[in-house]
Design an enzyme around this catalytic site. Structure first.
Site, PDB file in Angstrom:
ATOM      1  N   ARG A  54      14.799 -13.567   4.631  1.00 18.46           N
ATOM      2  CA  ARG A  54      13.953 -12.376   4.473  1.00 18.46           C
ATOM      3  C   ARG A  54      12.855 -12.518   3.433  1.00 18.46           C
ATOM      4  O   ARG A  54      11.695 -12.192   3.700  1.00 18.46           O
ATOM      5  CB  ARG A  54      14.812 -11.149   4.063  1.00 18.46           C
ATOM      6  CG  ARG A  54      15.445 -10.434   5.189  1.00 18.46           C
ATOM      7  CD  ARG A  54      16.792  -9.922   4.758  1.00 18.46           C
ATOM      8  NE  ARG A  54      17.642 -11.071   4.516  1.00 18.46           N
ATOM      9  CZ  ARG A  54      18.339 -11.668   5.476  1.00 18.46           C
ATOM     10  NH1 ARG A  54      18.329 -11.191   6.674  1.00 18.46           N
ATOM     11  NH2 ARG A  54      19.070 -12.737   5.210  1.00 18.46           N
ATOM     12  N   THR A  55      13.211 -12.978   2.241  1.00 17.25           N
ATOM     13  CA  THR A  55      12.223 -12.918   1.160  1.00 17.25           C
ATOM     14  C   THR A  55      11.058 -13.848   1.465  1.00 17.25           C
ATOM     15  O   THR A  55       9.886 -13.454   1.393  1.00 17.25           O
ATOM     16  CB  THR A  55      12.888 -13.276  -0.182  1.00 17.25           C
ATOM     17  OG1 THR A  55      14.061 -12.481  -0.319  1.00 17.25           O
ATOM     18  CG2 THR A  55      11.943 -13.002  -1.341  1.00 17.25           C
ATOM     19  N   LYS A  83      12.229 -35.674  -6.656  1.00 18.53           N
ATOM     20  CA  LYS A  83      11.956 -36.912  -7.409  1.00 18.53           C
ATOM     21  C   LYS A  83      12.014 -36.668  -8.911  1.00 18.53           C
ATOM     22  O   LYS A  83      11.689 -37.541  -9.702  1.00 18.53           O
ATOM     23  CB  LYS A  83      10.557 -37.429  -7.044  1.00 18.53           C
ATOM     24  CG  LYS A  83      10.349 -37.720  -5.581  1.00 18.53           C
ATOM     25  CD  LYS A  83       8.892 -38.135  -5.364  1.00 18.53           C
ATOM     26  CE  LYS A  83       8.411 -37.737  -3.986  1.00 18.53           C
ATOM     27  NZ  LYS A  83       6.945 -37.734  -3.899  1.00 18.53           N
ATOM     28  N   ARG A 104      11.359 -18.761  -5.627  1.00 23.45           N
ATOM     29  CA  ARG A 104      12.816 -18.551  -5.745  1.00 23.45           C
ATOM     30  C   ARG A 104      13.415 -19.816  -6.315  1.00 23.45           C
ATOM     31  O   ARG A 104      13.078 -20.923  -5.880  1.00 23.45           O
ATOM     32  CB  ARG A 104      13.439 -18.223  -4.392  1.00 23.45           C
ATOM     33  CG  ARG A 104      14.964 -18.227  -4.447  1.00 23.45           C
ATOM     34  CD  ARG A 104      15.591 -17.687  -3.208  1.00 23.45           C
ATOM     35  NE  ARG A 104      15.376 -16.249  -3.097  1.00 23.45           N
ATOM     36  CZ  ARG A 104      15.960 -15.484  -2.175  1.00 23.45           C
ATOM     37  NH1 ARG A 104      16.793 -16.014  -1.314  1.00 23.45           N
ATOM     38  NH2 ARG A 104      15.719 -14.194  -2.134  1.00 23.45           N
ATOM     39  N   HIS A 132      15.727  -9.901  -9.046  1.00 18.80           N
ATOM     40  CA  HIS A 132      15.070 -10.031  -7.740  1.00 18.80           C
ATOM     41  C   HIS A 132      14.134  -8.825  -7.594  1.00 18.80           C
ATOM     42  O   HIS A 132      14.401  -7.895  -6.824  1.00 18.80           O
ATOM     43  CB  HIS A 132      16.143 -10.054  -6.645  1.00 18.80           C
ATOM     44  CG  HIS A 132      15.670 -10.513  -5.299  1.00 18.80           C
ATOM     45  ND1 HIS A 132      14.337 -10.639  -4.950  1.00 18.80           N
ATOM     46  CD2 HIS A 132      16.385 -10.861  -4.177  1.00 18.80           C
ATOM     47  CE1 HIS A 132      14.244 -11.044  -3.692  1.00 18.80           C
ATOM     48  NE2 HIS A 132      15.469 -11.194  -3.208  1.00 18.80           N
TER      49      HIS A 132
HETATM   50  N1   CP Z   1      17.534 -10.077   0.512  1.00 17.24           N
HETATM   51  C1   CP Z   1      17.258 -11.403   0.374  1.00 17.24           C
HETATM   52  O1   CP Z   1      16.879 -11.858  -0.727  1.00 17.24           O
HETATM   53  O2   CP Z   1      17.452 -12.136   1.507  1.00 17.24           O
HETATM   54  P1   CP Z   1      17.141 -13.686   1.669  1.00 17.24           P
HETATM   55  O3   CP Z   1      18.109 -14.430   0.763  1.00 17.24           O
HETATM   56  O4   CP Z   1      17.321 -13.991   3.113  1.00 17.24           O
HETATM   57  O5   CP Z   1      15.725 -13.916   1.179  1.00 17.24           O
END
Ligand code: CP
Length: 307
Positions: A54-55, A83, A104, A132
């Site tokens: 999703r993110t 590396k 991320r 998040h």
């Molecule tokens: N909600 C969320 O962070 O989903 P993903 O891990 O799929 O990005």
């Protein structure tokens, strides 16, 4: 003024700035075609050192729907991190190519390091078990859209409250709105970290910690389910023992309010039975869609582009 800023955690945004972003997201939902070219010529880089559906894809969809372009990697293994390149060197490189970055990383604080080294906005797309913030914008937009307000309600946060970064960010953000009552539902081993409890105590926020979901179901206006975060456990036996602590099904919902909404940042494993998907209170796929609109609004604000 949000232009040029990075977003590392929810408190980087004032309540007024959050309202501005959510207001713009609501405008985009109403008139998406009016925003379809506002980021023409701009590039978003998605640097994902950890798995995501999703993110990452909602960030990319958001930029594409604004008329911009996207590039990036979906695992550290497919970048020069494999590396041994540092986050600091990677971000300096990416800043030569892109206008804005979503990152991320499994290590808490990595996006903050990147933001300190970059001269373009860096958005934390999830750092370890820490924060998040764009999931929080997603969650706030969902609640605002479905409940019509961001104050005066009781929210139950259920599951892995120790490692669940979405929960930490949401508590921080909601703690600034009026009359929010938190009910924290988790096994003893997965309670919220002390620093989150301290925030609620310091702000005089009404909260209680319980183990049984059924005992508090009838009090809830919002139920926010979470997955037990397998990837953060040091010991597989502990994960196996705790992973099915909560499984929401129709039976457990029988005492819930008619207008309660059920949220989940997703992905889900077992914690919401698929039989609940047809319940009108199930909001988790609407929430997923809100994620794209919230990120469209955020990208526009950080890049300082207007209609
Ligand atoms: N909600 C969320 O962070 O989903 P993903 O891990 O799929 O990005």
């Amino acid at each position: 003024m949000l232009k040029g800023k990075s977003l590392i955690e929810p408190m980087d945004l004032s309540v007024e700035e959050i309202d501005e972003i959510l207001g713009l997201a609501e405008e985009i939902i109403k008139n998406p075609e009016e925003y379809s070219q506002v980021c023409r010529g701009k590039i978003l880089a998605t640097l994902f050192y950890e798995p995501s559906t999703r993110t990452r894809l909602s960030f990319e969809a958001a930029m594409l729907r604004l008329g911009g372009n996207v590039m990036g990697f979906s695992s550290g293994e497919s970048s020069s991190a494999a590396k041994g390149e540092s986050v600091a060197d990677t971000i300096r490189t990416i800043a030569c190519y892109a206008d804005i970055v979503a990152m991320r990383h499994p290590k808490e604080g990595a996006p903050l390091v990147a933001a300190m080294k970059a001269d373009i906005p860096v958005i934390n797309a999830g750092d370890g078990g820490h924060q998040h913030p764009t999931q929080t914008l997603t969650d706030l937009l969902t609640i605002k859209t479905l409940k019509g307000k961001l104050n005066n309600f009781t929210i139950g946060l259920c599951g892995d409250l120790k490692f669940g970064r979405t929960v930490h960010s949401l508590i921080k953000a909601l703690s600034r709105y009026e009359n929010i009552n938190f009910i924290l539902i988790s096994p003893e081993e997965l309670v919220v970290p002390e620093y989150i409890r301290e925030i609620m105590v310091k702000k005089n926020i009404n909260f209680k910690e319980v183990e049984r979901l059924e005992n508090v179901m009838e009090e809830l206006d919002v139920l926010y389910m979470t997955r037990v975060q397998k990837e953060r456990f040091f010991n597989e036996a502990d994960y196996i023992r705790l992973k099915d602590s909560y499984i929401l099904d129709k039976e457990k919902l029988k005492n819930a309010k008619e207008d309660m909404i059920i949220m989940h940042p997703l992905p889900r494993v077992n914690e919401i039975s698929v039989e609940v998907d047809d319940d009108p209170r199930a909001a988790y796929f609407k929430q997923t869609k809100c994620g794209m609109y919230a990120r469209m609004a955020l990208i526009m604000k950080l890049l300082g582009v207007e209609k």
